[in-house]
Motif scaffolding. Structure first.
Motif, PDB file in Angstrom:
ATOM      1  N   ARG A 341      -5.790  -1.824   6.441  1.00 45.02           N
ATOM      2  CA  ARG A 341      -6.172  -1.673   7.840  1.00 45.02           C
ATOM      3  C   ARG A 341      -7.543  -1.019   7.970  1.00 45.02           C
ATOM      4  O   ARG A 341      -8.349  -1.416   8.789  1.00 45.02           O
ATOM      5  N   GLU A 342      -7.779  -0.039   7.144  1.00 46.88           N
ATOM      6  CA  GLU A 342      -9.061   0.692   7.203  1.00 46.88           C
ATOM      7  C   GLU A 342     -10.166  -0.029   6.435  1.00 46.88           C
ATOM      8  O   GLU A 342     -11.284   0.455   6.328  1.00 46.88           O
ATOM      9  N   ARG A 344     -10.617  -0.475   3.337  1.00 48.79           N
ATOM     10  CA  ARG A 344     -11.084   0.125   2.079  1.00 48.79           C
ATOM     11  C   ARG A 344     -10.851  -0.863   0.940  1.00 48.79           C
ATOM     12  O   ARG A 344     -11.620  -0.947   0.009  1.00 48.79           O
TER      13      ARG A 344
END
Ligand code: FES
Ligand SMILES: [Fe+2]
Length: 450
Positions: A341-342, A344
Protein backbone atom coordinates in the motif's frame (compact mmCIF):
# COMPACT_ATOMS: atom_id res chain seq x y z
CA UNK A 1 -17.40 -27.48 -35.13
CA UNK A 2 -17.73 -23.67 -35.08
CA UNK A 3 -14.43 -21.90 -35.65
CA UNK A 4 -14.12 -20.53 -32.12
CA UNK A 5 -14.81 -23.95 -30.59
CA UNK A 6 -12.23 -25.70 -32.73
CA UNK A 7 -9.66 -23.03 -31.88
CA UNK A 8 -10.32 -23.60 -28.20
CA UNK A 9 -9.97 -27.37 -28.73
CA UNK A 10 -6.59 -26.88 -30.41
CA UNK A 11 -5.49 -24.63 -27.60
CA UNK A 12 -6.57 -27.24 -25.05
CA UNK A 13 -4.65 -30.01 -26.86
CA UNK A 14 -1.61 -27.77 -27.17
CA UNK A 15 -1.86 -26.88 -23.50
CA UNK A 16 -2.00 -30.55 -22.53
CA UNK A 17 0.91 -31.52 -24.78
CA UNK A 18 3.02 -28.62 -23.51
CA UNK A 19 2.58 -29.22 -19.81
CA UNK A 20 2.46 -32.99 -19.26
CA UNK A 21 5.79 -34.70 -18.80
CA UNK A 22 5.16 -38.26 -17.56
CA UNK A 23 6.27 -41.35 -19.51
CA UNK A 24 4.50 -41.58 -22.87
CA UNK A 25 3.60 -37.87 -23.12
CA UNK A 26 5.07 -36.07 -26.09
CA UNK A 27 6.81 -33.37 -24.01
CA UNK A 28 8.04 -35.92 -21.49
CA UNK A 29 9.50 -38.15 -24.18
CA UNK A 30 11.20 -35.19 -25.85
CA UNK A 31 12.72 -34.08 -22.54
CA UNK A 32 14.00 -37.61 -21.88
CA UNK A 33 16.29 -37.24 -24.89
CA UNK A 34 18.36 -34.65 -22.99
CA UNK A 35 20.55 -34.86 -19.90
CA UNK A 36 18.56 -33.48 -16.97
CA UNK A 37 20.07 -31.82 -13.88
CA UNK A 38 18.23 -33.40 -10.98
CA UNK A 39 19.93 -32.65 -7.66
CA UNK A 40 22.92 -30.98 -6.09
CA UNK A 41 25.89 -33.32 -5.78
CA UNK A 42 26.10 -32.29 -2.13
CA UNK A 43 22.68 -33.84 -1.46
CA UNK A 44 24.14 -37.33 -1.75
CA UNK A 45 26.89 -38.50 0.59
CA UNK A 46 28.87 -41.70 0.14
CA UNK A 47 27.00 -44.48 1.98
CA UNK A 48 24.53 -41.78 3.09
CA UNK A 49 20.76 -41.95 3.22
CA UNK A 50 19.00 -42.78 -0.07
CA UNK A 51 17.02 -39.80 -1.34
CA UNK A 52 13.55 -39.76 -2.84
CA UNK A 53 13.85 -38.15 -6.24
CA UNK A 54 10.79 -37.30 -8.30
CA UNK A 55 11.75 -36.61 -11.90
CA UNK A 56 9.41 -36.21 -14.87
CA UNK A 57 6.69 -37.95 -12.90
CA UNK A 58 8.86 -40.98 -12.09
CA UNK A 59 9.43 -41.95 -8.47
CA UNK A 60 13.15 -42.69 -8.18
CA UNK A 61 15.76 -42.94 -5.48
CA UNK A 62 19.23 -41.46 -5.63
CA UNK A 63 22.18 -42.69 -3.59
CA UNK A 64 25.96 -42.41 -3.57
CA UNK A 65 27.80 -45.66 -3.05
CA UNK A 66 30.94 -46.33 -0.99
CA UNK A 67 33.14 -45.50 -4.01
CA UNK A 68 31.41 -42.16 -4.60
CA UNK A 69 29.39 -43.20 -7.64
CA UNK A 70 25.80 -41.97 -7.85
CA UNK A 71 22.96 -44.33 -8.66
CA UNK A 72 19.47 -43.27 -9.74
CA UNK A 73 17.06 -46.21 -9.66
CA UNK A 74 13.32 -46.81 -9.76
CA UNK A 75 12.38 -46.62 -6.10
CA UNK A 76 10.55 -49.96 -6.26
CA UNK A 77 12.67 -53.03 -5.75
CA UNK A 78 12.30 -55.37 -8.75
CA UNK A 79 11.60 -58.32 -6.39
CA UNK A 80 8.23 -57.39 -4.91
CA UNK A 81 8.30 -53.64 -5.15
CA UNK A 82 9.23 -52.53 -1.63
CA UNK A 83 10.73 -49.07 -1.74
CA UNK A 84 14.48 -48.90 -1.97
CA UNK A 85 14.16 -45.62 -0.10
CA UNK A 86 14.16 -47.84 3.01
CA UNK A 87 17.25 -49.60 1.72
CA UNK A 88 20.66 -49.99 3.34
CA UNK A 89 23.28 -48.05 1.40
CA UNK A 90 26.32 -50.19 2.13
CA UNK A 91 29.47 -51.57 0.52
CA UNK A 92 28.98 -50.30 -3.01
CA UNK A 93 25.32 -50.99 -3.38
CA UNK A 94 21.84 -50.53 -2.01
CA UNK A 95 20.25 -53.45 -0.23
CA UNK A 96 16.48 -53.80 -0.09
CA UNK A 97 15.42 -54.27 3.52
CA UNK A 98 12.60 -56.68 2.67
CA UNK A 99 14.55 -59.77 1.50
CA UNK A 100 18.06 -58.41 1.24
CA UNK A 101 18.50 -58.19 -2.52
CA UNK A 102 21.35 -55.83 -3.33
CA UNK A 103 21.85 -53.60 -6.39
CA UNK A 104 24.72 -51.50 -7.66
CA UNK A 105 24.48 -48.00 -9.16
CA UNK A 106 23.76 -49.51 -12.59
CA UNK A 107 20.84 -51.50 -11.25
CA UNK A 108 22.72 -54.80 -11.46
CA UNK A 109 21.57 -57.33 -8.87
CA UNK A 110 24.65 -58.26 -6.84
CA UNK A 111 23.11 -60.54 -4.23
CA UNK A 112 19.88 -62.47 -3.74
CA UNK A 113 20.48 -63.83 -0.25
CA UNK A 114 16.97 -65.16 0.50
CA UNK A 115 17.15 -67.60 -2.41
CA UNK A 116 19.03 -70.92 -2.08
CA UNK A 117 22.23 -70.67 -4.15
CA UNK A 118 21.25 -73.23 -6.81
CA UNK A 119 18.07 -71.27 -7.53
CA UNK A 120 19.69 -67.84 -7.49
CA UNK A 121 18.82 -65.91 -10.66
CA UNK A 122 20.46 -62.57 -9.91
CA UNK A 123 22.01 -62.29 -13.40
CA UNK A 124 18.48 -62.11 -14.80
CA UNK A 125 17.23 -59.32 -12.54
CA UNK A 126 17.91 -55.61 -12.86
CA UNK A 127 16.58 -52.64 -11.02
CA UNK A 128 15.52 -49.98 -13.47
CA UNK A 129 18.38 -47.49 -13.52
CA UNK A 130 19.29 -44.31 -15.33
CA UNK A 131 22.70 -43.09 -16.37
CA UNK A 132 24.24 -40.41 -14.23
CA UNK A 133 26.97 -37.78 -14.56
CA UNK A 134 28.14 -35.02 -12.28
CA UNK A 135 29.05 -31.58 -13.52
CA UNK A 136 28.83 -28.04 -12.15
CA UNK A 137 28.09 -29.42 -8.69
CA UNK A 138 24.98 -31.14 -9.99
CA UNK A 139 23.81 -34.70 -10.55
CA UNK A 140 22.64 -35.14 -14.15
CA UNK A 141 20.36 -37.96 -15.27
CA UNK A 142 19.80 -39.36 -18.74
CA UNK A 143 16.34 -40.95 -18.97
CA UNK A 144 16.43 -41.66 -22.70
CA UNK A 145 16.87 -45.04 -24.31
CA UNK A 146 20.00 -44.58 -26.43
CA UNK A 147 22.64 -47.26 -25.89
CA UNK A 148 25.19 -44.49 -25.79
CA UNK A 149 24.02 -41.38 -24.00
CA UNK A 150 24.47 -38.08 -25.86
CA UNK A 151 26.94 -35.45 -24.62
CA UNK A 152 25.95 -32.96 -21.95
CA UNK A 153 24.50 -29.72 -23.35
CA UNK A 154 27.28 -27.17 -23.93
CA UNK A 155 25.83 -24.32 -21.90
CA UNK A 156 28.54 -21.76 -21.29
CA UNK A 157 27.86 -21.92 -17.55
CA UNK A 158 28.94 -25.58 -17.50
CA UNK A 159 32.47 -24.60 -18.54
CA UNK A 160 32.99 -22.30 -15.59
CA UNK A 161 35.17 -23.91 -12.92
CA UNK A 162 33.02 -25.11 -10.04
CA UNK A 163 34.59 -22.73 -7.52
CA UNK A 164 33.48 -19.78 -9.69
CA UNK A 165 29.89 -20.96 -9.94
CA UNK A 166 26.87 -20.10 -7.83
CA UNK A 167 24.30 -22.89 -8.06
CA UNK A 168 20.95 -22.72 -6.31
CA UNK A 169 17.93 -25.01 -6.21
CA UNK A 170 14.40 -23.96 -5.39
CA UNK A 171 11.22 -25.95 -5.68
CA UNK A 172 8.17 -24.35 -7.23
CA UNK A 173 4.67 -25.69 -6.71
CA UNK A 174 3.55 -25.28 -10.28
CA UNK A 175 3.96 -26.71 -13.74
CA UNK A 176 7.41 -26.31 -15.27
CA UNK A 177 6.18 -24.24 -18.22
CA UNK A 178 4.52 -21.49 -16.25
CA UNK A 179 7.72 -21.15 -14.23
CA UNK A 180 9.84 -20.98 -17.35
CA UNK A 181 7.52 -18.49 -19.02
CA UNK A 182 8.16 -16.03 -16.19
CA UNK A 183 11.79 -15.95 -17.25
CA UNK A 184 11.08 -15.05 -20.87
CA UNK A 185 8.41 -12.50 -20.03
CA UNK A 186 10.53 -9.38 -19.79
CA UNK A 187 7.77 -6.78 -19.44
CA UNK A 188 6.83 -8.01 -15.97
CA UNK A 189 10.09 -6.66 -14.56
CA UNK A 190 8.93 -3.05 -14.53
CA UNK A 191 5.84 -4.07 -12.54
CA UNK A 192 6.29 -7.19 -10.43
CA UNK A 193 9.83 -6.36 -9.36
CA UNK A 194 10.28 -2.66 -9.90
CA UNK A 195 6.81 -1.12 -10.05
CA UNK A 196 7.66 1.10 -7.07
CA UNK A 197 10.86 2.47 -8.59
CA UNK A 198 11.27 5.51 -10.82
CA UNK A 199 13.85 5.88 -13.56
CA UNK A 200 15.37 8.80 -11.64
CA UNK A 201 16.20 6.45 -8.79
CA UNK A 202 18.80 4.82 -10.99
CA UNK A 203 22.17 6.21 -11.92
CA UNK A 204 22.48 7.03 -15.61
CA UNK A 205 23.68 3.94 -17.47
CA UNK A 206 22.46 1.48 -14.84
CA UNK A 207 21.45 -1.69 -16.72
CA UNK A 208 18.02 -1.80 -15.05
CA UNK A 209 17.09 1.84 -15.61
CA UNK A 210 15.40 1.11 -18.91
CA UNK A 211 13.06 -1.42 -17.40
CA UNK A 212 11.34 1.35 -15.49
CA UNK A 213 11.99 4.30 -17.82
CA UNK A 214 9.88 2.53 -20.41
CA UNK A 215 7.70 -0.21 -19.02
CA UNK A 216 6.29 -1.24 -22.37
CA UNK A 217 9.23 -2.26 -24.54
CA UNK A 218 8.91 -3.58 -28.05
CA UNK A 219 10.36 -6.92 -29.04
CA UNK A 220 12.03 -8.87 -31.74
CA UNK A 221 11.56 -12.61 -31.46
CA UNK A 222 12.92 -15.51 -33.44
CA UNK A 223 13.59 -19.23 -33.54
CA UNK A 224 17.21 -20.23 -33.06
CA UNK A 225 19.21 -23.44 -33.40
CA UNK A 226 18.94 -23.91 -29.61
CA UNK A 227 15.36 -22.74 -29.06
CA UNK A 228 14.10 -19.18 -29.24
CA UNK A 229 15.40 -15.73 -28.38
CA UNK A 230 14.06 -12.25 -27.92
CA UNK A 231 15.45 -8.76 -27.97
CA UNK A 232 13.45 -6.13 -26.10
CA UNK A 233 14.40 -2.73 -27.46
CA UNK A 234 14.09 0.84 -26.30
CA UNK A 235 15.30 3.73 -28.46
CA UNK A 236 17.83 6.04 -26.81
CA UNK A 237 19.08 9.50 -27.63
CA UNK A 238 21.99 9.87 -30.06
CA UNK A 239 21.00 7.13 -32.52
CA UNK A 240 21.41 4.37 -29.96
CA UNK A 241 19.22 1.45 -29.16
CA UNK A 242 19.15 -0.29 -25.80
CA UNK A 243 18.70 -4.05 -26.05
CA UNK A 244 17.93 -6.76 -23.53
CA UNK A 245 18.39 -10.11 -25.19
CA UNK A 246 17.50 -13.45 -23.68
CA UNK A 247 16.97 -17.08 -24.60
CA UNK A 248 14.97 -20.20 -24.25
CA UNK A 249 17.05 -23.32 -24.86
CA UNK A 250 15.51 -26.73 -25.34
CA UNK A 251 14.07 -28.44 -23.54
CA UNK A 252 13.59 -26.30 -20.35
CA UNK A 253 16.45 -23.81 -20.06
CA UNK A 254 16.46 -20.04 -19.91
CA UNK A 255 19.11 -17.36 -19.94
CA UNK A 256 17.78 -14.16 -18.44
CA UNK A 257 19.15 -10.71 -19.36
CA UNK A 258 19.54 -9.18 -15.92
CA UNK A 259 23.16 -8.01 -16.23
CA UNK A 260 25.52 -6.54 -18.79
CA UNK A 261 25.87 -8.78 -21.82
CA UNK A 262 29.67 -8.64 -21.86
CA UNK A 263 30.26 -10.94 -18.91
CA UNK A 264 26.90 -12.40 -17.93
CA UNK A 265 26.95 -16.19 -17.67
CA UNK A 266 23.74 -17.85 -16.60
CA UNK A 267 21.79 -21.04 -17.22
CA UNK A 268 18.51 -21.78 -15.50
CA UNK A 269 16.80 -25.15 -15.74
CA UNK A 270 13.07 -25.56 -15.05
CA UNK A 271 13.20 -29.24 -14.29
CA UNK A 272 9.80 -30.92 -13.99
CA UNK A 273 9.56 -33.11 -10.91
CA UNK A 274 6.06 -34.00 -12.06
CA UNK A 275 3.31 -32.04 -13.80
CA UNK A 276 2.69 -29.85 -10.75
CA UNK A 277 6.13 -29.44 -9.16
CA UNK A 278 9.29 -27.97 -10.63
CA UNK A 279 12.86 -27.74 -9.44
CA UNK A 280 14.39 -24.46 -10.56
CA UNK A 281 18.14 -24.95 -10.84
CA UNK A 282 20.03 -21.69 -11.42
CA UNK A 283 23.67 -21.69 -12.44
CA UNK A 284 25.51 -18.37 -12.44
CA UNK A 285 29.14 -18.06 -13.39
CA UNK A 286 31.81 -15.92 -14.92
CA UNK A 287 32.74 -12.46 -13.80
CA UNK A 288 29.18 -11.42 -13.01
CA UNK A 289 28.84 -14.50 -10.79
CA UNK A 290 25.20 -14.04 -10.10
CA UNK A 291 25.51 -10.33 -9.35
CA UNK A 292 22.40 -9.25 -11.15
CA UNK A 293 20.92 -5.85 -10.76
CA UNK A 294 18.21 -7.26 -8.60
CA UNK A 295 20.51 -6.69 -5.66
CA UNK A 296 21.79 -3.34 -6.91
CA UNK A 297 21.69 -0.28 -4.79
CA UNK A 298 19.76 2.64 -6.12
CA UNK A 299 20.77 6.31 -5.82
CA UNK A 300 18.37 6.75 -2.98
CA UNK A 301 20.06 3.93 -1.13
CA UNK A 302 17.02 1.73 -1.31
CA UNK A 303 17.23 -1.35 -3.48
CA UNK A 304 15.11 -3.30 -5.84
CA UNK A 305 13.87 -5.89 -3.38
CA UNK A 306 16.84 -8.03 -4.02
CA UNK A 307 17.66 -11.61 -4.70
CA UNK A 308 18.37 -11.88 -1.00
CA UNK A 309 19.40 -15.15 0.47
CA UNK A 310 16.47 -17.50 0.20
CA UNK A 311 14.82 -18.75 3.35
CA UNK A 312 14.40 -22.48 3.00
CA UNK A 313 12.30 -24.87 5.04
CA UNK A 314 14.36 -27.79 6.32
CA UNK A 315 14.48 -30.53 3.71
CA UNK A 316 12.33 -33.55 4.47
CA UNK A 317 12.44 -37.03 2.96
CA UNK A 318 9.08 -36.52 1.22
CA UNK A 319 8.87 -36.81 -2.58
CA UNK A 320 8.44 -33.05 -2.63
CA UNK A 321 10.42 -32.27 0.51
CA UNK A 322 13.53 -30.74 -1.05
CA UNK A 323 14.44 -27.06 -1.46
CA UNK A 324 11.13 -25.55 -0.36
CA UNK A 325 10.74 -21.87 0.38
CA UNK A 326 9.59 -20.55 3.74
CA UNK A 327 7.44 -18.09 1.75
CA UNK A 328 4.92 -20.36 0.08
CA UNK A 329 1.26 -20.61 -0.97
CA UNK A 330 0.16 -21.63 2.53
CA UNK A 331 1.27 -18.32 4.03
CA UNK A 332 0.48 -16.15 0.96
CA UNK A 333 4.24 -15.85 0.38
CA UNK A 334 4.27 -13.66 3.51
CA UNK A 335 2.83 -10.73 1.57
CA UNK A 336 3.16 -7.45 3.47
CA UNK A 337 0.08 -5.40 2.57
CA UNK A 338 1.40 -2.26 4.28
CA UNK A 339 4.58 -2.38 2.14
CA UNK A 340 2.37 -2.84 -0.92
CA UNK A 341 0.00 0.00 0.00
CA UNK A 342 2.80 2.39 0.87
CA UNK A 343 4.57 1.46 -2.36
CA UNK A 344 7.75 0.39 -0.62
CA UNK A 345 7.57 -2.92 -2.46
CA UNK A 346 5.24 -3.07 -5.44
CA UNK A 347 4.03 -6.59 -4.57
CA UNK A 348 4.53 -6.43 -0.83
CA UNK A 349 6.48 -9.67 -1.20
CA UNK A 350 10.14 -9.66 -0.27
CA UNK A 351 12.78 -11.22 -2.50
CA UNK A 352 12.64 -10.91 -6.26
CA UNK A 353 12.81 -14.69 -6.75
CA UNK A 354 9.79 -15.24 -4.50
CA UNK A 355 7.86 -12.53 -6.35
CA UNK A 356 8.20 -14.67 -9.49
CA UNK A 357 7.38 -17.75 -7.44
CA UNK A 358 4.23 -16.17 -5.98
CA UNK A 359 2.65 -15.07 -9.24
CA UNK A 360 3.29 -18.32 -11.06
CA UNK A 361 2.15 -20.49 -8.12
CA UNK A 362 -0.90 -18.26 -7.70
CA UNK A 363 -2.08 -19.34 -11.17
CA UNK A 364 -2.77 -22.85 -9.84
CA UNK A 365 -0.71 -25.98 -10.49
CA UNK A 366 -1.27 -26.09 -14.27
CA UNK A 367 -2.59 -23.08 -16.13
CA UNK A 368 -5.48 -23.64 -18.51
CA UNK A 369 -4.26 -21.88 -21.66
CA UNK A 370 -7.81 -21.54 -22.98
CA UNK A 371 -8.48 -18.90 -20.32
CA UNK A 372 -5.59 -16.66 -21.33
CA UNK A 373 -5.62 -13.54 -23.50
CA UNK A 374 -2.10 -13.29 -24.82
CA UNK A 375 -0.96 -9.74 -25.65
CA UNK A 376 1.75 -8.43 -28.01
CA UNK A 377 4.04 -8.44 -24.95
CA UNK A 378 3.66 -12.24 -24.90
CA UNK A 379 5.09 -12.96 -28.35
CA UNK A 380 8.16 -14.67 -26.90
CA UNK A 381 5.92 -16.94 -24.88
CA UNK A 382 3.74 -17.80 -27.87
CA UNK A 383 6.81 -18.40 -30.04
CA UNK A 384 8.42 -20.65 -27.43
CA UNK A 385 5.27 -22.73 -26.98
CA UNK A 386 5.12 -23.20 -30.74
CA UNK A 387 8.80 -24.20 -30.88
CA UNK A 388 8.35 -26.72 -28.06
CA UNK A 389 5.30 -28.28 -29.69
CA UNK A 390 6.95 -28.46 -33.09
CA UNK A 391 10.07 -30.17 -31.74
CA UNK A 392 8.16 -32.56 -29.46
CA UNK A 393 5.65 -33.52 -32.15
CA UNK A 394 8.35 -34.00 -34.80
CA UNK A 395 10.12 -36.37 -32.41
CA UNK A 396 6.91 -38.22 -31.54
CA UNK A 397 5.65 -38.52 -35.09
CA UNK A 398 8.79 -38.84 -37.19
CA UNK A 399 11.57 -39.57 -34.75
CA UNK A 400 13.27 -36.28 -35.63
CA UNK A 401 16.12 -35.85 -33.14
CA UNK A 402 15.51 -32.67 -31.11
CA UNK A 403 18.04 -29.81 -31.41
CA UNK A 404 21.11 -29.90 -29.19
CA UNK A 405 21.19 -33.68 -28.66
CA UNK A 406 23.74 -34.65 -31.30
CA UNK A 407 24.85 -31.03 -31.71
CA UNK A 408 25.30 -30.06 -28.07
CA UNK A 409 27.48 -27.10 -29.12
CA UNK A 410 24.44 -25.09 -30.29
CA UNK A 411 23.82 -24.03 -26.69
CA UNK A 412 27.21 -22.32 -26.65
CA UNK A 413 25.84 -19.75 -29.08
CA UNK A 414 23.34 -18.35 -26.59
CA UNK A 415 24.29 -15.43 -24.31
CA UNK A 416 21.89 -13.09 -22.54
CA UNK A 417 22.25 -9.57 -21.23
CA UNK A 418 21.76 -5.91 -21.99
CA UNK A 419 23.77 -3.62 -24.25
CA UNK A 420 23.62 -0.55 -26.46
CA UNK A 421 23.93 -0.70 -30.23
CA UNK A 422 23.63 1.62 -33.19
CA UNK A 423 19.91 1.88 -33.87
CA UNK A 424 20.39 1.13 -37.57
CA UNK A 425 21.96 -2.26 -36.97
CA UNK A 426 19.69 -5.28 -37.33
CA UNK A 427 19.02 -7.00 -34.00
CA UNK A 428 20.64 -10.31 -34.93
CA UNK A 429 23.70 -8.54 -36.34
CA UNK A 430 23.96 -6.52 -33.13
CA UNK A 431 23.71 -9.77 -31.17
CA UNK A 432 26.49 -11.42 -33.18
CA UNK A 433 28.74 -8.37 -32.73
CA UNK A 434 28.20 -8.44 -28.98
CA UNK A 435 28.79 -12.16 -28.81
CA UNK A 436 32.14 -11.79 -30.60
CA UNK A 437 33.24 -9.04 -28.21
CA UNK A 438 31.95 -10.75 -25.05
CA UNK A 439 34.17 -12.32 -22.42
CA UNK A 440 33.49 -16.00 -22.88
CA UNK A 441 34.28 -18.70 -20.42
CA UNK A 442 36.62 -20.40 -20.85
CA UNK A 443 38.50 -20.24 -24.14
CA UNK A 444 38.61 -24.04 -24.14
CA UNK A 445 34.86 -24.23 -24.47
CA UNK A 446 34.89 -21.69 -27.24
CA UNK A 447 37.45 -23.70 -29.18
CA UNK A 448 35.41 -26.84 -28.76
CA UNK A 449 32.46 -25.07 -30.32
CA UNK A 450 34.33 -23.77 -33.34
S1 FES B 1 11.05 -56.62 -2.21
FE1 FES B 1 13.10 -56.09 -2.27
S2 FES B 1 14.16 -57.88 -1.76
FE2 FES B 1 12.11 -58.46 -1.75
FE1 LIG C 1 10.74 -11.98 -12.63
Amino acid sequence: MPKAASKAATKATDGFDLTRVGPGTIMGEMMRQYWIPAAASSELKADGDPMRLMLLGEALIGFRDSSGRVGVLDHQCPHRCASLFLGRNEQDGIRCVYHGWKFDVDGKCLEMPNVPPPQDFKEKVRAKSYRVREQAGLVWVYMGSRAEAPPLPMHEALFVPEQDLTVTLLQREANWLQGLEGDIDTSHFGFLHAGHINADDFEEGHPARHTVANRAPEYKVGDTEWGTMYGAFRPEAGGKMHWRMAHFSLPFWTQTPNADFADHVVAKAWVPMDDEHTMLISIYGGRAKGATYSSSKLKSGSGIPGADKLDYLPNSTDWFGRWRSVQNPRNDWEIDRAAQRENRIYTGIRNIVIQDQAVTESMGPIVDHTKEHLAPSDIMIARTRRRLLTVARAFAEKGTVPPGIDDAEVFWKARAGSFYADDKVDWLDAYQQQLKAAIRWPAAGQQAAE
